[in-house]
Design an enzyme around this catalytic site. Structure first.
Site, PDB file in Angstrom:
ATOM      1  N   PHE A 124      17.996  87.969  35.306  1.00 42.84           N
ATOM      2  CA  PHE A 124      17.158  86.959  35.959  1.00 42.84           C
ATOM      3  C   PHE A 124      16.170  87.705  36.855  1.00 42.84           C
ATOM      4  O   PHE A 124      16.577  88.351  37.825  1.00 42.84           O
ATOM      5  CB  PHE A 124      18.078  86.053  36.786  1.00 42.84           C
ATOM      6  CG  PHE A 124      17.405  84.968  37.571  1.00 42.84           C
ATOM      7  CD1 PHE A 124      16.902  83.835  36.938  1.00 42.84           C
ATOM      8  CD2 PHE A 124      17.309  85.043  38.954  1.00 42.84           C
ATOM      9  CE1 PHE A 124      16.313  82.806  37.676  1.00 42.84           C
ATOM     10  CE2 PHE A 124      16.728  84.021  39.691  1.00 42.84           C
ATOM     11  CZ  PHE A 124      16.230  82.898  39.044  1.00 42.84           C
ATOM     12  N   THR A 127      13.066  88.558  42.049  1.00 42.47           N
ATOM     13  CA  THR A 127      12.696  89.383  43.202  1.00 42.47           C
ATOM     14  C   THR A 127      11.682  90.476  42.853  1.00 42.47           C
ATOM     15  O   THR A 127      11.751  91.077  41.785  1.00 42.47           O
ATOM     16  CB  THR A 127      13.969  90.045  43.785  1.00 42.47           C
ATOM     17  OG1 THR A 127      14.920  89.017  44.053  1.00 42.47           O
ATOM     18  CG2 THR A 127      13.680  90.818  45.050  1.00 42.47           C
ATOM     19  N   GLY A 132      10.942  89.065  48.379  1.00 42.72           N
ATOM     20  CA  GLY A 132      12.405  88.978  48.326  1.00 42.72           C
ATOM     21  C   GLY A 132      12.832  87.588  48.760  1.00 42.72           C
ATOM     22  O   GLY A 132      12.833  86.643  47.964  1.00 42.72           O
ATOM     23  N   ARG A 270      54.342  99.678  57.546  1.00 45.84           N
ATOM     24  CA  ARG A 270      53.873 100.699  58.483  1.00 45.84           C
ATOM     25  C   ARG A 270      54.623 100.557  59.817  1.00 45.84           C
ATOM     26  O   ARG A 270      54.535  99.505  60.474  1.00 45.84           O
ATOM     27  CB  ARG A 270      52.368 100.534  58.708  1.00 45.84           C
ATOM     28  CG  ARG A 270      51.783 101.439  59.770  1.00 45.84           C
ATOM     29  CD  ARG A 270      51.850 102.897  59.387  1.00 45.84           C
ATOM     30  NE  ARG A 270      51.206 103.743  60.386  1.00 45.84           N
ATOM     31  CZ  ARG A 270      51.357 105.051  60.444  1.00 45.84           C
ATOM     32  NH1 ARG A 270      52.143 105.670  59.562  1.00 45.84           N
ATOM     33  NH2 ARG A 270      50.734 105.747  61.355  1.00 45.84           N
ATOM     34  N   HIS A 340      45.047  98.697  58.612  1.00 49.25           N
ATOM     35  CA  HIS A 340      45.447  99.954  57.961  1.00 49.25           C
ATOM     36  C   HIS A 340      45.215 101.172  58.857  1.00 49.25           C
ATOM     37  O   HIS A 340      45.585 102.290  58.473  1.00 49.25           O
ATOM     38  CB  HIS A 340      44.680 100.153  56.645  1.00 49.25           C
ATOM     39  CG  HIS A 340      45.242  99.373  55.493  1.00 49.25           C
ATOM     40  ND1 HIS A 340      45.108  98.005  55.382  1.00 49.25           N
ATOM     41  CD2 HIS A 340      45.956  99.762  54.406  1.00 49.25           C
ATOM     42  CE1 HIS A 340      45.689  97.592  54.273  1.00 49.25           C
ATOM     43  NE2 HIS A 340      46.222  98.633  53.663  1.00 49.25           N
ATOM     44  N   GLU A 365      21.346  86.617  45.999  1.00 54.99           N
ATOM     45  CA  GLU A 365      21.136  85.184  45.725  1.00 54.99           C
ATOM     46  C   GLU A 365      20.826  84.432  47.019  1.00 54.99           C
ATOM     47  O   GLU A 365      21.287  83.308  47.229  1.00 54.99           O
ATOM     48  CB  GLU A 365      22.322  84.599  44.935  1.00 54.99           C
ATOM     49  CG  GLU A 365      22.474  85.321  43.604  1.00 54.99           C
ATOM     50  CD  GLU A 365      23.362  84.659  42.580  1.00 54.99           C
ATOM     51  OE1 GLU A 365      23.610  83.447  42.691  1.00 54.99           O
ATOM     52  OE2 GLU A 365      23.810  85.362  41.656  1.00 54.99           O
TER      53      GLU A 365
HETATM   54  C1  LIG Z   1      22.587  94.835  44.197  1.00 56.05           C
HETATM   55  C2  LIG Z   1      21.536  93.766  44.155  1.00 56.05           C
HETATM   56  C3  LIG Z   1      21.377  92.998  43.006  1.00 56.05           C
HETATM   57  C4  LIG Z   1      20.368  92.040  42.931  1.00 56.05           C
HETATM   58  N1  LIG Z   1      20.194  91.325  41.770  1.00 56.05           N
HETATM   59  C5  LIG Z   1      19.108  90.510  41.651  1.00 56.05           C
HETATM   60  C6  LIG Z   1      18.797  89.871  40.390  1.00 56.05           C
HETATM   61  O1  LIG Z   1      19.534  89.984  39.407  1.00 56.05           O
HETATM   62  N2  LIG Z   1      17.659  89.127  40.304  1.00 56.05           N
HETATM   63  C7  LIG Z   1      16.819  88.956  41.355  1.00 56.05           C
HETATM   64  O2  LIG Z   1      15.793  88.288  41.193  1.00 56.05           O
HETATM   65  N3  LIG Z   1      17.083  89.526  42.566  1.00 56.05           N
HETATM   66  C8  LIG Z   1      18.198  90.302  42.733  1.00 56.05           C
HETATM   67  N4  LIG Z   1      18.471  90.898  43.939  1.00 56.05           N
HETATM   68  C9  LIG Z   1      17.565  90.673  45.051  1.00 56.05           C
HETATM   69  C10 LIG Z   1      18.171  89.861  46.200  1.00 56.05           C
HETATM   70  O3  LIG Z   1      18.274  88.520  45.844  1.00 56.05           O
HETATM   71  C11 LIG Z   1      17.262  90.137  47.419  1.00 56.05           C
HETATM   72  O4  LIG Z   1      17.574  91.450  47.849  1.00 56.05           O
HETATM   73  C12 LIG Z   1      17.464  89.129  48.527  1.00 56.05           C
HETATM   74  O5  LIG Z   1      16.978  87.877  48.138  1.00 56.05           O
HETATM   75  C13 LIG Z   1      16.747  89.555  49.815  1.00 56.05           C
HETATM   76  O6  LIG Z   1      15.433  89.957  49.601  1.00 56.05           O
HETATM   77  P1  LIG Z   1      14.939  91.364  50.179  1.00 56.05           P
HETATM   78  O7  LIG Z   1      15.929  92.387  49.773  1.00 56.05           O
HETATM   79  O8  LIG Z   1      13.541  91.582  49.772  1.00 56.05           O
HETATM   80  O9  LIG Z   1      15.041  91.213  51.753  1.00 56.05           O
HETATM   81  P2  LIG Z   1      13.887  90.630  52.709  1.00 56.05           P
HETATM   82  O10 LIG Z   1      13.409  89.337  52.196  1.00 56.05           O
HETATM   83  O11 LIG Z   1      12.901  91.708  52.969  1.00 56.05           O
HETATM   84  O12 LIG Z   1      14.717  90.342  54.027  1.00 56.05           O
HETATM   85  C14 LIG Z   1      14.921  91.310  55.059  1.00 56.05           C
HETATM   86  C15 LIG Z   1      15.630  90.602  56.207  1.00 56.05           C
HETATM   87  O13 LIG Z   1      14.779  89.575  56.758  1.00 56.05           O
HETATM   88  C16 LIG Z   1      15.480  88.342  56.757  1.00 56.05           C
HETATM   89  N5  LIG Z   1      14.536  87.240  56.526  1.00 56.05           N
HETATM   90  C17 LIG Z   1      13.576  87.137  55.590  1.00 56.05           C
HETATM   91  N6  LIG Z   1      12.947  85.975  55.692  1.00 56.05           N
HETATM   92  C18 LIG Z   1      13.513  85.299  56.727  1.00 56.05           C
HETATM   93  C19 LIG Z   1      13.309  84.037  57.335  1.00 56.05           C
HETATM   94  N7  LIG Z   1      12.383  83.168  56.891  1.00 56.05           N
HETATM   95  N8  LIG Z   1      14.088  83.675  58.371  1.00 56.05           N
HETATM   96  C20 LIG Z   1      15.047  84.531  58.830  1.00 56.05           C
HETATM   97  N9  LIG Z   1      15.289  85.747  58.310  1.00 56.05           N
HETATM   98  C21 LIG Z   1      14.539  86.121  57.253  1.00 56.05           C
HETATM   99  C22 LIG Z   1      16.477  88.458  55.615  1.00 56.05           C
HETATM  100  O14 LIG Z   1      17.540  87.537  55.749  1.00 56.05           O
HETATM  101  C23 LIG Z   1      16.913  89.905  55.770  1.00 56.05           C
HETATM  102  O15 LIG Z   1      17.872  89.991  56.796  1.00 56.05           O
HETATM  103  C24 LIG Z   1      19.510  91.826  44.047  1.00 56.05           C
HETATM  104  C25 LIG Z   1      19.701  92.579  45.215  1.00 56.05           C
HETATM  105  C26 LIG Z   1      20.702  93.521  45.279  1.00 56.05           C
HETATM  106  C27 LIG Z   1      20.868  94.310  46.550  1.00 56.05           C
END
Ligand SMILES: Cc1cc2nc3c(=O)[nH]c(=O)nc-3n(C[C@H](O)[C@H](O)[C@H](O)COP(=O)(O)OP(=O)(O)OC[C@H]3O[C@@H](n4cnc5c(N)ncnc54)[C@H](O)[C@@H]3O)c2cc1C
Length: 386
Positions: A124, A127, A132, A270, A340, A365
């Site tokens: 899917f 991102t 994100g 333990r 632990h 997600e």
């Molecule tokens: C191992 C892994 C597998 C993944 N698999 C998939 C996949 O299969 N398909 C896919 O599409 N995506 C996937 N993702 C992406 C995942 O869904 C995103 O990493 C996630 O949605 C967060 O986006 P970001 O990493 O860009 O963080 P950012 O959006 O940059 O967020 C950074 C921080 O800011 C906070 N933040 C952002 N906006 C707000 C707001 N409006 N209010 C308050 N806080 C906020 C966030 O909560 C976070 O703490 C995957 C990620 C990982 C790590």
């Protein structure tokens, strides 16, 4: 109590999975960790049990046990290595649900049976590096050219991408409208010219999971591969995430249950100050808090799943279940590591692995902050019905 609300076949199937986990999965935990993958004969058993297609209706070759059945199974699978969740979660969740919820009958017939059978894997692609939490800020474009759509852009962190056959891709067809009618969902088949797999990132846990960048360079997708209507992709993507969030909650509860058992077993053997540490109230209270939070998360997840299957699609309920379960599971991992003592920090006790793996579920997600955003929006709009 909840058992009365669930069909006997689903409870029986959950029991079958519980036995499979105990007999076939738990004993190879270390092997999976060492090799970074599940041995093929066990993967075949996963296929034979139908675990790739639990949410896919029987007419498309799945088990059709709904969100509740899948959640109960996901909870049992939480007692096995996290690689099992990585293996089946995408085909059951974000990889198939857009097609199921909004796809045409031809698309369902063409793709769902192979996904349900585990013959093909899906992913899917939502991102992007610059989009994100704010998925609507995506820059991957879809431009119509005759009977094709031409996709250009870069997705990242896409689970299963390096091994997927079927890609659900969200792309911008109208930069002005964006989330309000400007994003479309497409099915892109592996091997389509212009579809490339990019960089893989190393991650802190879930070593057996595969995720990478997905690059689209003038990738021509036939118009019959549009999922639903042009411009309705964002809404489909958000609905797709609901079931993913529910089952993610269920997995967290399964992992937390297993951790609690590990904590309680260790506390009984333990000995310090001449008695098992289980006799110290400080340890008892940690176990009690873990058990209470797991029970609360379980009730919430089951209620949300049952209501989902009954047709009540309140996204905020799935968000609450995911938010709460992922946060308490991390707390449980932290407490069980504490129980632990120094051994909890050592790889051999496996607690540190859960501690690392569970951290993911507060991010994927939708982060915990984004779940709170979904929930608070429903509260402020007076739409939340608890
Ligand atoms: C191992 C892994 C597998 C993944 N698999 C998939 C996949 O299969 N398909 C896919 O599409 N995506 C996937 N993702 C992406 C995942 O869904 C995103 O990493 C996630 O949605 C967060 O986006 P970001 O990493 O860009 O963080 P950012 O959006 O940059 O967020 C950074 C921080 O800011 C906070 N933040 C952002 N906006 C707000 C707001 N409006 N209010 C308050 N806080 C906020 C966030 O909560 C976070 O703490 C995957 C990620 C990982 C790590």
């Amino acid at each position: 109590m909840y058992k009365q609300a669930i069909a006997k076949e689903i409870l029986d199937f959950t029991d079958t999975v519980k036995k499979f986990v105990k007999k076939d999965c738990e004993p190879i935990d270390d092997l999976i960790e060492a090799q970074g993958k599940i041995p093929e004969p066990v993967v075949q058993k996963v296929r034979d049990l139908g675990l790739y297609g639990m949410t896919i209706p029987t007419e498309y070759g799945g088990l059709g046990i709904g969100a509740t059945g899948y959640c109960l199974v996901a909870k049992q699978m939480g007692w096995a290595h996290g690689a099992f969740r990585s293996l089946i979660a995408v085909n059951n969740g974000i990889g198939s649900q857009a097609i199921l919820l909004a796809g045409s009958e031809e698309q369902k017939q063409k793709y769902l049976p192979d996904l349900a059978a585990g013959k093909k894997l899906s992913c899917f692609c939502l991102t992007e590096p610059g989009a994100g939490s704010d998925a609507g800020a995506m820059t991957t474009t879809a431009v119509k050219d005759g009977k094709f759509w031409v996709l250009n852009g870069l997705k990242h962190f896409i689970t299963n991408a390096p091994i997927a056959d079927v890609f659900t891709v969200l792309a911008l067809n109208d930069k002005e409208k964006r989330t309000k009618g400007g994003i479309t969902a497409f099915i892109v088949d592996k091997g389509t010219p212009g579809l490339k797999i990019g960089q893989l990132h190393e991650h802190m846990g879930s070593k057996a999971a595969h995720q990478s960048e997905v690059i689209f360079e003038d990738c021509r997708v036939p118009e019959e591969n549009v999922i639903g209507k042009v411009g309705e992709g964002f809404r489909t993507a958000m609905k797709t995430l609901d079931i993913g969030r529910l089952t993610l909650a269920a997995s967290c509860i399964g992992y937390a249950e297993k951790l609690l058992k590990m904590g309680s077993d260790y506390a009984k053997v333990r000995v310090q100050f001449g008695k098992p540490i289980a006799e110290f109230q400080a340890i008892q209270w940690m176990l009690a808090d873990c058990a209470t939070e797991i029970y609360a998360a379980d009730c919430m997840m089951l209620d949300a799943a049952l209501r989902y299957d009954a047709g009540e699609r309140q996204g905020a309920l799935a968000s609450m279940a995911k938010l709460y379960a992922s946060e308490i599971a991390c707390k449980v991992a932290d407490r069980v590591l504490q129980i632990h003592g120094g051994m909890g920090y050592m790889v051999e006790t496996k607690v540190e692995r859960y501690y690392r793996e569970l951290r993911l579920y507060r991010l994927v997600e939708g982060t915990s902050e984004i779940q709170r955003l979904v929930i608070s929006r429903a509260v402020l709009k007076d739409e939340l019905q608890i």
